[in-house]
Design an enzyme around this catalytic site. Structure first.
Site, PDB file in Angstrom:
ATOM      1  N   HIS A 186       0.532  -0.880   0.336  1.00 50.28           N
ATOM      2  CA  HIS A 186      -0.021   0.385  -0.119  1.00 50.28           C
ATOM      3  C   HIS A 186       1.116   1.027   0.060  1.00 50.28           C
ATOM      4  CE1 HIS A 186      -3.408   2.241   0.904  1.00 50.28           C
ATOM      5  NE2 HIS A 186      -2.475   3.398   1.938  1.00 50.28           N
ATOM      6  N   CYS A 470       0.068  -4.269 -17.660  1.00 50.39           N
ATOM      7  CA  CYS A 470      -0.892  -3.487 -16.357  1.00 50.39           C
ATOM      8  C   CYS A 470      -0.471  -3.363 -15.120  1.00 50.39           C
ATOM      9  CB  CYS A 470      -2.508  -3.452 -16.949  1.00 50.39           C
ATOM     10  SG  CYS A 470      -2.869  -5.020 -16.369  1.00 50.39           S
TER      11      CYS A 470
HETATM   12  C1  PEP Z   1      -1.975  -7.344 -11.240  1.00 53.81           C
HETATM   13  O1  PEP Z   1      -2.069  -8.779 -10.443  1.00 53.81           O
HETATM   14  O2  PEP Z   1      -0.929  -7.407 -11.661  1.00 53.81           O
HETATM   15  C2  PEP Z   1      -3.124  -6.852 -11.522  1.00 53.81           C
HETATM   16  C3  PEP Z   1      -3.020  -5.476 -12.309  1.00 53.81           C
HETATM   17  O3  PEP Z   1      -4.484  -6.806 -11.081  1.00 53.81           O
HETATM   18  P1  PEP Z   1      -4.371  -6.180  -8.860  1.00 53.81           P
HETATM   19  O4  PEP Z   1      -3.248  -5.747  -9.200  1.00 53.81           O
HETATM   20  O5  PEP Z   1      -5.204  -5.517  -9.154  1.00 53.81           O
HETATM   21  O6  PEP Z   1      -4.622  -7.873  -8.519  1.00 53.81           O
END
Ligand code: PEP
Ligand code: MG
Length: 540
Positions: A186, A470
């Site tokens: 966080h 992402c």
């Molecule tokens: C990930 O797992 O990298 C992702 C983009 O999704 P989240 O962080 O929401 O699990």
């Protein structure tokens, strides 16, 4: 005490160094031990009631300060705190003679045991325990706040910071160092979004004392005791050679206000819309109409370009109370993400139906993808559902190691995949992304992750599937160059990083990015991969 010149290693967040005085966050004052009251049960109950209201007000205040995404979290916490059954359980303990503060702490423990089968509740239990301590502290006149200075410039040093802590950061916090926490903690996410230079997972910062000057050097992944700005590892100043980056840079969003902010950046659309964030405080299943309304608003506000919407990714680190998910020993390995189709098929279908209404109303190009897909069969099942529901481009997230070996089976059958490196790292290295002690394994420069990414990009390319990344790793400009060089067709970054990532990707040619990716692939440690890439970028 750390000596002048000492180098304290950790993991950097951000691109700019800062020199300022250390401000150590004090350990909270001890609460009095469990004790009985003097016999006035009704008086104790009213003391408890007003202490609960005071802490609820404090949560409102934190919610207002924190902005929309985090405000949802505080709203959900407030509902737990003000639960009537919880109060009644505490009142029964007061009738047994326990003081208001002790009774409330006991009630939270009792609740924890009683609801131990409810995964959504269990994940919030630590937060509720923290709030119960705040209630007890209020009753005893003990201050649990961070007591941060409002004026001056300080580097905050502490174990790790919770959402309640980061919401209290004042403008005097110009740098942050945490002993624990990793790149997806966080603290790291908040510091990145607020552009506060930080070094996380820096265990030797335990030796820093108040008043010492330190240089927080995120690019160098270190803190230098008494270091001055001239010692800062230079972030590569990328010189853009073209107007457009070699691959599109999209933005990650989770709410309407994020969509509005993202539209002020140069992002080419949205690469990840985390829809579950809309439901964190919902107590009942939202209707198709209400979902369609909020999706329409968000789609209209989002930056120009395609909007990649992820269907609900509830479970594990993202509890969604109204789904009443059952208790699991290992929620990160449990029924989460797309696996919710087993019990909540209708919710996923409703989400797709709402998105189709919103797509039509907004006139936007919408891509949909499912999280936590583990087999090609699941991917095809989702693709079928999504194609039947609307005029979307259809894809899945690649965030489980099994997907690294499944893309060949999906050739020509998906429009796109998007790699979630946060979860892919968690599962590849068997390192809980919530465990503050495992930050180094979650470092995206780990060679095994880079090699997995190489295979994903190559198999997507030969299968005619557009591939993007992402996860948080795509917010690091240098890493984004590696991703482009591996063959990914887009990246999606934290909103605050869109500009920096775009500049980096405008400073290299495809060929340069490819040879830089080869350097990363040839390394055997995370440190070696990063330093080889940074050296090559510095000599462009
Ligand atoms: C990930 O797992 O990298 C992702 C983009 O999704 P989240 O962080 O929401 O699990
Ligand atoms: Mg994920």
């Amino acid at each position: 005490m750390a000596t002048a010149g000492a180098i304290l290693s950790g993991m950097g967040v951000g691109l700019n160094a800062v020199r300022a005085e250390v401000f150590r966050v004090k350990p909270a004052q001890e609460l009095p031990k469990a004790h009985k009251h003097q016999g006035d049960s009704e008086g104790e109950k009213s003391i408890l009631k007003s202490a609960v209201s005071a802490v609820a007000e404090y949560l409102d205040h934190l919610g207002e300060k924190a902005g929309e995404t985090s405000a949802e979290i505080f709203e959900a916490l407030k509902m737990l705190l003000e639960d009537e059954d919880l109060f009644e359980t505490a009142a029964a303990q007061i009738d047994e003679g326990w003081s208001a503060a002790t009774a409330f702490l006991m009630a939270v423990d009792e609740f924890g045991e009683l609801l131990s089968g409810d995964a959504a509740f269990e994940e919030r239990l630590a937060d509720l325990r923290d709030l119960a301590k705040r209630v007890a502290a209020h009753i005893h006149g003990i201050h649990l706040g961070l007591d941060l200075p409002e004026e001056g410039a300080f580097v905050l040093v502490g174990e790790d910071f919770s959402p309640a802590d980061t919401a209290q950061f004042t403008k005097a916090v110009v740098g942050v160092v945490t002993l624990k926490g990793g790149p997806t903690s966080h603290t790291a996410i908040i510091c990145r979004s607020k552009s506060i230079p930080a070094v996380v997972s820096c265990s030797s910062a335990a030796d820093l004392i108040d008043g010492q000057m330190v240089l927080v050097d995120p690019v160098g992944d270190r803190v230098v005791v008494d270091g001055d700005e001239s010692m800062a590892t230079r972030s590569i100043s990328f010189v853009a050679k073209s107007v457009e980056p070699i691959i599109p840079v999209r933005a990650n969003i989770g709410s309407l206000s994020d969509a509005i902010t993202a539209a002020t950046t140069a992002a080419n659309g949205v690469g990840l819309f985390r829809t579950e964030l809309l439901y964190l405080s919902a107590t009942a299943m939202p209707t198709v109409e209400s979902q369609a309304d909020s999706y329409t608003e968000i789609l209209k506000a989002a930056p120009e370009g395609p909007v990649v919407v992820r269907t609900i990714d509830a479970g594990s680190d993202k509890p969604v109370p109204f789904l009443n998910m059952p208790h699991e020993e290992n929620p990160a390995l449990g029924v989460r993400g797309y696996r919710l189709i087993q019990e909540h098929r209708q919710f996923i279908l409703d989400q797709l139906a709402s998105l189709e209404i919103a797509r039509e109303r907004s006139g936007r190009e919408v891509w949909v993808m499912a999280p936590m897909i583990a087999t090609s069969q699941e991917a095809l099942e989702f693709a079928g559902l999504a194609k039947a529901a609307g005029k979307f481009k259809v894809g899945v997230m690649a965030e489980t190691p099994s997907m690294v070996f499944s893309l060949g089976d999906l050739a020509g059958q998906l429009d796109f995949i998007s790699v979630g490196t946060n979860d892919l790292s968690q599962y590849l290295f068997a390192a809980d992304r919530m465990n503050a002690a495992l930050g180094a394994l979650l470092n995206p420069w780990q060679p095994a992750l880079i090699r997995a990414l190489e295979k994903i990009a190559a198999d997507s390319l030969s299968g005619n599937i557009s591939s993007g990344v992402c996860g948080e790793s795509a917010s690091d400009p240098a890493f984004a160059v590696v991703l482009a060089g591996l063959g990914f067709k887009s990246v999606s970054s934290s909103m605050s990083q869109v500009g920096a990532v775009r500049t980096a990707l405008s400073a290299v040619t495809h060929e340069q990015a490819e040879s830089i990716a080869q350097l990363a692939l040839s390394a055997t440690t995370a440190e070696e991969a990063k330093s080889k890439v940074l050296a090559a970028l510095a000599n462009l």
